[in-house]
Design a protein around this motif. Structure first.
Motif, PDB file in Angstrom:
ATOM      1  N   ALA A 163      40.647  35.866-106.927  1.00  0.00           N
ATOM      2  CA  ALA A 163      39.542  35.878-105.967  1.00  0.00           C
ATOM      3  C   ALA A 163      38.657  37.102-106.103  1.00  0.00           C
ATOM      4  CB  ALA A 163      40.092  35.795-104.548  1.00  0.00           C
ATOM      5  N   GLY A 164      39.201  38.221-106.595  1.00  0.00           N
ATOM      6  CA  GLY A 164      38.438  39.459-106.666  1.00  0.00           C
ATOM      7  C   GLY A 164      37.205  39.350-107.541  1.00  0.00           C
ATOM      8  N   SER A 196      43.259  45.753-106.084  1.00  0.00           N
ATOM      9  CA  SER A 196      44.387  44.983-106.613  1.00  0.00           C
ATOM     10  C   SER A 196      43.976  43.581-107.045  1.00  0.00           C
ATOM     11  CB  SER A 196      45.497  44.891-105.566  1.00  0.00           C
ATOM     12  OG  SER A 196      45.009  44.279-104.379  1.00  0.00           O
ATOM     13  N   SER A 197      42.849  43.087-106.514  1.00  0.00           N
ATOM     14  CA  SER A 197      42.368  41.751-106.894  1.00  0.00           C
ATOM     15  C   SER A 197      41.449  41.785-108.110  1.00  0.00           C
ATOM     16  CB  SER A 197      41.628  41.111-105.711  1.00  0.00           C
ATOM     17  OG  SER A 197      40.449  41.835-105.400  1.00  0.00           O
ATOM     18  N   LEU A 198      41.185  42.977-108.655  1.00  0.00           N
ATOM     19  CA  LEU A 198      40.301  43.116-109.818  1.00  0.00           C
ATOM     20  C   LEU A 198      41.115  43.426-111.062  1.00  0.00           C
ATOM     21  CD1 LEU A 198      37.402  45.212-108.216  1.00  0.00           C
ATOM     22  CD2 LEU A 198      37.455  42.750-108.652  1.00  0.00           C
ATOM     23  N   GLN A 199      42.115  42.591-111.326  1.00  0.00           N
ATOM     24  CA  GLN A 199      42.984  42.796-112.474  1.00  0.00           C
ATOM     25  C   GLN A 199      42.741  41.763-113.569  1.00  0.00           C
ATOM     26  OE1 GLN A 199      44.777  45.594-112.410  1.00  0.00           O
ATOM     27  NE2 GLN A 199      43.884  45.900-110.369  1.00  0.00           N
ATOM     28  N   SER A 200      41.527  41.262-113.634  1.00  0.00           N
ATOM     29  CA  SER A 200      41.173  40.251-114.631  1.00  0.00           C
ATOM     30  C   SER A 200      40.867  40.914-115.977  1.00  0.00           C
ATOM     31  CB  SER A 200      39.949  39.465-114.159  1.00  0.00           C
ATOM     32  OG  SER A 200      39.439  38.645-115.170  1.00  0.00           O
ATOM     33  N   PRO A 201      41.148  40.238-117.098  1.00  0.00           N
ATOM     34  CA  PRO A 201      40.773  40.786-118.415  1.00  0.00           C
ATOM     35  C   PRO A 201      39.266  40.888-118.620  1.00  0.00           C
ATOM     36  CG  PRO A 201      41.623  38.533-118.609  1.00  0.00           C
ATOM     37  CD  PRO A 201      41.895  38.979-117.220  1.00  0.00           C
ATOM     38  N   ALA A 244      43.764  42.170 -98.439  1.00  0.00           N
ATOM     39  CA  ALA A 244      44.534  41.695 -99.584  1.00  0.00           C
ATOM     40  C   ALA A 244      43.915  40.398-100.071  1.00  0.00           C
ATOM     41  CB  ALA A 244      45.998  41.484 -99.206  1.00  0.00           C
ATOM     42  N   ALA A 245      43.815  40.250-101.366  1.00  0.00           N
ATOM     43  CA  ALA A 245      43.237  39.044-101.952  1.00  0.00           C
ATOM     44  C   ALA A 245      43.948  38.787-103.284  1.00  0.00           C
ATOM     45  CB  ALA A 245      41.737  39.204-102.179  1.00  0.00           C
ATOM     46  N   PRO A 246      44.121  37.519-103.668  1.00  0.00           N
ATOM     47  CA  PRO A 246      44.749  37.231-104.964  1.00  0.00           C
ATOM     48  C   PRO A 246      43.894  37.715-106.114  1.00  0.00           C
ATOM     49  CG  PRO A 246      43.871  35.228-103.956  1.00  0.00           C
ATOM     50  CD  PRO A 246      43.773  36.304-102.920  1.00  0.00           C
TER      51      PRO A 246
END
Length: 520
Positions: free
Chosen positions: A196-197, A249-254, A191-193
């Motif tokens: 961080a991904g 889950s940590s790769l939710q960046s725009p 799990a990572a924020p």
């Protein structure tokens, strides 16, 4: 314990080779010792399957406030195929060494065994701290090797920049850990924020040369096929494992859609140059870039098994090709089996390569499918290349052992298609595999009939001390580097001139005034 046994076998074998080299230079069984060590390590990895997942935890580091996680190594369904591939590559390197003109070469064999051990530890890393430590060891080995293989000043500068880029990738992974700590959590691969991904993605991309696409140092053909291939593919494997470990889950960046597009274009460009190249060793970095980009794309499509599949195809498929150096008609045709493993057809290694758990724009298939087709067609070209060494083994033992090294890697490539890991025995998206295979055969048939597809020499692959062609990012990077170097040189000249003492006194006065202000 099984993990420790494998690593001990590799390191002790390498140490024994070096000690024998120093104490008994005339020892005649160095190759047998190196091969026995590689074989026992390769065989021991099969026993990992009896009790997976396996965990090896080292004692905690002090102070615990700074090092919250101790080095941990984990063998599971994602890391085992990478470890098995690196052990297979080391064993194949040992077998094919008998056909090298520099045979025997105990220091190179010790290096291969050491790289295999460190590489296996890297792909088993279960947290960023462990991965950064193993990255550093491999980076130092690569830096020393490249620095000792060139003499020109310009090429040495490029080696330093290449090393700096890899260190920068490690720094991004450490930065991801700091971001996670700021969120009140400890960074791990479970799990990572969200913040961080992307940093972990950039870390692996920088080390592979995908984000941004760059080739800081391209002149590799001076390196030996054996140790040079082991070094290059081990370095790639230790970066590829991070793609499979990054939680989606940590790769939710725009920024993710834009990264996806850039990586897809980098994959297409690399595969095109790989297809057009005439010299295999000169084109080796583009094979790593193209297959590595496909592995990264699988990660962006929430498909860790697909990421591992493309990564294993990069290592074993590339190892089979780059270690093949003796001209043999039937052996060249045997290399075609690698194309089946990379075809994404059902029950093959890459059958899971195009799977996805998220929706993506359908237009990307116009980039991704040609990438796979160019990589496969280029592989076929290099497997039938004519610049192989003319060295011919003189005895029956050598003629038997050399093909055995190639066959072991080929069989391992095919074996992983239906046994041993999370993506084995998969049907996948067979329609895309069928389309890619058909178009690859068509492209192979058209190549000798269309002059544009059959160049005499790809000019962009010539060893050069200057970046050129489409590599604008590399040109800008080098311009900035030379600007900083000249600026530092000017400052050094000023401080070392007659006025240097005055500047030193001025700095002392300023420092004293700041210190006195702080005391008051």
């Amino acid at each position: 314990m099984l993990i420790l046994i494998t690593i001990i076998i590799l390191f002790l074998s390498a140490l024994a080779l070096l000690l024998l080299r120093l104490l008994n230079p005339d020892f005649r069984f160095s190759w047998l010792l190196a091969t026995a060590g590689a074989f026992m390590a390769w065989l021991s990895i099969f026993f990992w399957h009896l009790d997976m997942p396996l965990v090896l935890t080292l004692p905690s580091w002090q102070p615990t406030t700074l090092f919250t996680n101790s080095p941990v190594f984990l063998a599971d369904q994602l890391s085992w195929p990478y470890a098995f591939s690196l052990a297979t590559l080391a064993l194949g390197t040992m077998f094919t060494a008998v056909a090298r003109e520099n045979f025997p070469s105990p220091p190179a064999w010790a290096g291969v065994l050491t790289l295999s051990g460190v590489g296996i530890l890297a792909v088993l890393a279960d947290n960023p701290l462990t991965l950064v430590l193993t990255w550093t060891a491999i980076d130092l080995a690569e830096f020393i090797t490249f620095l000792g293989s060139v003499r020109k000043k310009e090429l040495r500068e490029r080696i330093v920049i290449s090393f700096t880029t890899r260190v920068l990738g490690s720094a991004f992974l450490l930065w991801a850990g700091l971001v996670s700590a700021a969120e009140g959590t400890s960074l791990n691969f479970v799990a990572a924020p969200k913040e961080a991904g992307v940093y972990m993605l950039i870390a692996a991309g920088l080390r592979l040369g995908i984000l941004p696409m760059h080739l800081p140092f391209r002149t590799e053909s001076a390196l030996r096929r054996g140790y040079g291939t082991m070094l290059r593919l081990t370095s790639a494997a230790t970066s590829l494992i991070l793609f499979a470990r990054i939680p989606f889950s940590s790769l939710q960046s725009p920024l993710i859609p834009y990264i996806f597009g850039l990586v897809a274009l980098a994959a297409l460009y690399s595969s095109w140059i790989w297809f057009r190249a005439t010299k295999t060793l000169d084109a080796r970095p583009y094979w790593v870039l193209g297959m590595g980009a496909l592995s990264l794309i699988a990660t962006l499509r929430a498909n860790p098994a697909g990421s591992v599949a493309w990564g294993i195809a990069l290592i074993l498929g590339g190892g089979v090709l780059f270690l093949s150096s003796v001209q043999s008609k039937w052996l060249s045709r045997l290399l075609w089996l690698s194309l089946i493993a990379m075809s994404t057809l059902p029950m093959t290694l890459t059958a899971t390569g195009w799977g996805s758990k998220v929706a993506s724009w359908w237009g990307f298939w116009f980039i991704l499918l040609p990438t796979q087709i160019f990589l496969l067609a280029g592989y076929f070209r290099h497997a039938n290349r004519q610049e192989k060494a003319t060295y011919k083994p003189q005895n029956f033992f050598t003629r038997l052992i050399y093909p055995l090294g190639i066959i072991i890697m080929l069989l391992s490539l095919l074996l992983l298609g239906f046994w041993g890991w999370q993506g084995a025995a998969s049907i996948g998206i067979w329609q895309l595999g069928l389309v890619a295979s058909t178009l690859t055969i068509l492209l192979i048939w058209l190549r000798p009939r269309i002059r544009f597809l059959n160049p005499r020499e790809a000019h962009w692959l010539k060893p050069s001390t200057t970046a050129g062609g489409m590599n604008y990012i590399n040109n800008a990077f080098w311009s900035f580097y030379y600007f900083l170097r000249n600026l530092a040189r000017q400052i050094s000249n000023i401080l070392e001139s007659d006025g240097g003492l005055l500047w030193a006194l001025l700095f002392i006065i300023l420092f004293a005034s700041l210190l006195s202000g702080g005391i008051r």
